[in-house]
Structure formats: C-alpha cells, structure tokens
Enzyme design. Sequence first.
Site, PDB file in Angstrom:
ATOM      1  CE  LYS A   1      59.178  39.567  89.439  1.00 24.16           C
ATOM      2  NZ  LYS A   1      60.028  39.957  88.284  1.00 24.16           N
TER       3      LYS A   1
ATOM      4  CG  HIS B   1      56.576  44.730  89.539  1.00 23.38           C
ATOM      5  ND1 HIS B   1      57.372  44.663  90.661  1.00 23.38           N
ATOM      6  CD2 HIS B   1      57.331  44.227  88.523  1.00 23.38           C
ATOM      7  CE1 HIS B   1      58.547  44.151  90.327  1.00 23.38           C
ATOM      8  NE2 HIS B   1      58.544  43.868  89.047  1.00 23.38           N
TER       9      HIS B   1
HETATM   10  C1  BG6 Z   1      61.071  42.998  86.559  1.00 22.36           C
HETATM   11  C2  BG6 Z   1      60.599  41.996  85.550  1.00 22.36           C
HETATM   12  O1  BG6 Z   1      60.607  42.674  87.833  1.00 22.36           O
HETATM   13  O2  BG6 Z   1      60.603  44.289  86.202  1.00 22.36           O
HETATM   14  C3  BG6 Z   1      61.054  42.370  84.155  1.00 22.36           C
HETATM   15  O3  BG6 Z   1      61.100  40.713  85.889  1.00 22.36           O
HETATM   16  C4  BG6 Z   1      60.660  43.787  83.828  1.00 22.36           C
HETATM   17  O4  BG6 Z   1      60.538  41.467  83.187  1.00 22.36           O
HETATM   18  C5  BG6 Z   1      61.062  44.750  84.939  1.00 22.36           C
HETATM   19  O5  BG6 Z   1      61.291  44.156  82.626  1.00 22.36           O
HETATM   20  C6  BG6 Z   1      60.476  46.130  84.708  1.00 22.36           C
HETATM   21  O6  BG6 Z   1      61.001  47.044  85.626  1.00 22.36           O
HETATM   22  P1  BG6 Z   1      61.121  48.588  85.291  1.00 22.36           P
HETATM   23  O7  BG6 Z   1      61.590  49.218  86.561  1.00 22.36           O
HETATM   24  O8  BG6 Z   1      62.087  48.719  84.155  1.00 22.36           O
HETATM   25  O9  BG6 Z   1      59.744  49.028  84.891  1.00 22.36           O
END
Ligand code: BG6
Length: 491
Positions: free
Chosen positions: A150, A242
């Site tokens: 993404k 997500h």
């Molecule tokens: C990413 C986003 O996809 O996921 C970020 O672009 C975010 O903004 C991150 O901080 C969060 O991922 P995780 O695995 O740290 O929860």
Amino acid sequence: MSSQIIPVEPFDYVVFGGTGDLAERKLLPALYHRQMAGQFSEPTRIIGASRTEMTHDEYRKFATDALKEHLKPSELDKEGLEKFCARLFYVAVDAKADKGWDKLKALLDEAKERVRAFYLAVGPALFGDFSEKIRDHKLITKQTRIVVEKPIGRDLESALQLNDTIGKVFKEEQIFRIDHYLGKETVQNLMALRFANALYEPLWNAEHIDHVQLTVAESVGLESRAGYYDKAGALRDMVQNHMLQLLCLVAMEPPSSMDPEAVRDEKLKVLRSLKPITAANVEKTTVRGQYKAGASANGPVKGYLEELEGGVSDTETFVALKAEIGNWRWAGVPFYLRTGKRLVTRMSEIVITFKPVPHSIFDEAAGRISANQLVIRLQPDEGVKQWLMIKDPGPGGMRLRHVPLDMTFAQAFEVRNPDAYERLLLDVIRNNQTLFMRRDEVEAAWRWVDPILKAWDETGQKCQSYTAGTWGPSQAIALIERDGRTWHEGE
Ligand code: BG6
C-alpha cells in the site's frame, strides 16, 4: 512447545528500493530471521537494487548496519551475519532509464529456474515504470512473482489505474499485494479460533453477538512521513486496508478450505455487503479527529500542525466509525472501528461482545452480570482472552465476577513471535496468496471508502481536535455511547 520450520526452495529476492526505509527496518531483518530459523535452502540470494551507485560489499555493510540497528544484540550471530552477507548482492538500476538493467539480468540469469521475487519497496508512482522495465529486460520467468505494498491508490479510480498498470505486465496470480496486518500472528489465530473450534462458530452471528469493536491505536505521531500522510489521513492509511481486512476475517463465512481463492472470495463478499456511508448518514456514523499538543509516555509532544511545521491542514489523524454489514449473519450488529495516531498507547485489538443472558436467576446481591467478551489482542502482549462470569470463590453468598480465561501467547508458547513480514515474504516464495489481497478486494474496499471521503467533502465535516496522549475526540466516545455501548479500554 516449538514451531515447525519447513525450508522453502531456493530463491532470488530482488528488492527495489533496497536502500530505503522499508528494506532497512523490515525486509532485511525479516529475511535474516528466517535464515536463522533455518528456513532457507541454498543457494538463496537477496539482491538490493536502487538508484544509488554501490558495490556488493557496500550493500553488505549497509545491511549489517541495518541489522545492528533493528535487531536485539542477542539476535545477532556473527556466523549467521556472515552467511547473510554472503547472499547479498547489489545492482544500481533506475526505474526511468535502462542503466544497470543488463547487469541485473546477467546476475539473475545465472539461475533462470530459481524462484524469482521482485519486491517493489518504492512509491506507487514507480510501480508502472518498474513493471515495464522488468518486462522489457526479459526478467520474467515462469517462477516470477511481484510484491507491492500500500498505498494501492488514493481512491477507487487511482487504484483501478494502478492495478491495470501492474496487470499489463503480470498475471493476477503473480501479484502479491501485501497488507502486513494479515501477517500478524494473532490475525491468523483469529482464523484458527473461528474455524478450528466447534465452540464459537454456532454463536458467531447476530443472534448471539451484540457488537464488534476494532481498535488500532498508535502512540507515534507523524514521524517523518508528512509528505505522504498529510495527503492520505487515517481513513486511507489504516481503515481502507488493515482495518477492513480485520473486519473481513471476523465477519466472513467459513471458507471451504484455506485455499487462497476460497478465503479471498469470502472476504470479498463481506466488503461488498458493507452498507454505504454517504452524506445522508456520515455525520452520525463517523468522527474525524486531529491531535493537538499533549503528552506521550516520554514527555510533552507537539500537535499535528506543529509537526507539519506551520502547515494548515484538516487531515484526520484519527477516525472512528460505525460500519454495518448487510447480510443475514450480521443484520443489526454494528462494527465500531477506531484508529488514530498519538493515542494513549500502542494497542490493537478485536473485541467481540456477546449478547447478555436473557434472564438472570440471581438476586441483586450477586452483582451485575456482564456480557461475555472475546478479546483478541494483536499487539502488544498478543493473546486471546475470553471474559466469563464466575462465582467469587469462597464461602458466603453467591457473588458473581467477570474474569478472563487468559491465553497470552508469550507466556503460553516459548517461541519468538515473528514479525508479520517474515511470514509474508516467504509466503511469496511458497506461492501462497491466502494472506495477500486480490485485486477485486482492494477495489471493493475503495468502493466503500470513496463515498465516505466524498461525504466528508460534501458535508464539510471537520476534524475534532484531541489532546495527544488521550483516546481521541470525545465525539468518538459519543459515537458508541449513543448506542448504549462503550469502547473496551481494559485489559
Ligand atoms: C502502516 C501505516 O501501514 O501501518 C502507518 O502506513 C502505521 O501509518 C503502520 O503506523 C502501523 O503498523 P504496525 O504494524 O506498527 O501496527
């Protein structure tokens, strides 16, 4: 108890953007861990590629520094590191010019039969150029796969274009669209919980479930991503991908098997069943927020606009919304979603709240009967808790207590919890698409998100400000409390 390691066949992983942030923080450490777990077969190579001129040895030094910075000292093994460096190569290529591509071809053609994966760890604006160069320089073999991340578009139209661009060069079965949330251990455990236990599935519907909450809270702020984030905002950055993926795994019908198409078909049906949020209901069902100066666990922090350095912006760093799925299983069961930056803590969880018992046989002295809740914690402290009512132990009258049956994975299993990328990078080599997003899924997600963006625009719905270090704007609390429910903020 230990997990079983099944080595994958030898491969060549080419990482475009090989000197970038993603390669440094995630990809190289993930590949190192998999090597150390004994999952590689030889000969396996990792080839960094980017515009910077660099020798193989300079790239090995870059990777060593990255591993030293991003791994715990106890995870670094001298021999393992030497072995890892020996499989690293580097070629300077330019997405917009032919320079370097012949060198890459010569290197790859040393092993034409080997599984070949191209990871585009670069901005989406370059997906098309890289795909074309890979094709024009005849780098695509029968065993070739391409991995993209993404943002796949910023709306439906740009997502369609991007998918078309990559689709002109690669077949859908060769394209692996990563959503790293699907690689998280507990997310996969959700499938085990639902489909490997007879207990939950009969209750997994509107008859027995009151509502579902999905929270992805982050304590970090903008970090150094202003250029991207200010144009995206929380809805595009976290919800479109997500959080909708998590929602799909909670809500989908049981697939007939773990076959990638069977799973993805079911997820797609959920996305297509989401009830539209439009200008008519957007103010009641969504809250946008933006953090102002406040505090984190490490002391005072700036507000979003200050981090933008004087910028003016109405980009949301927080979003809460009430989604509904229009099908028989979920009729009338709201799914409350919230995500934001600079919240109290880093915490992601899925909470399933069951309906209350229909009739209480206990008198008032026994206390209130709380609803059963299943809490699936993604991070930190991954695990599952099933909250139940029990009798307070000991003599005396009947007093009821709400307690969790607790399965915190770190305590239950003595294995290192792998990073999401470790599984996903090797699933590409295994050619297993189950945890990757199919083209139609990405597009269906945008079909639901686009009208929300449009409705915000049409109604002029502004961001509510919230203090950094809190749970977001009070309007997000009102969103759920209006329905007589509360956000789960407990253990
Ligand atoms: C990413 C986003 O996809 O996921 C970020 O672009 C975010 O903004 C991150 O901080 C969060 O991922 P995780 O695995 O740290 O929860």
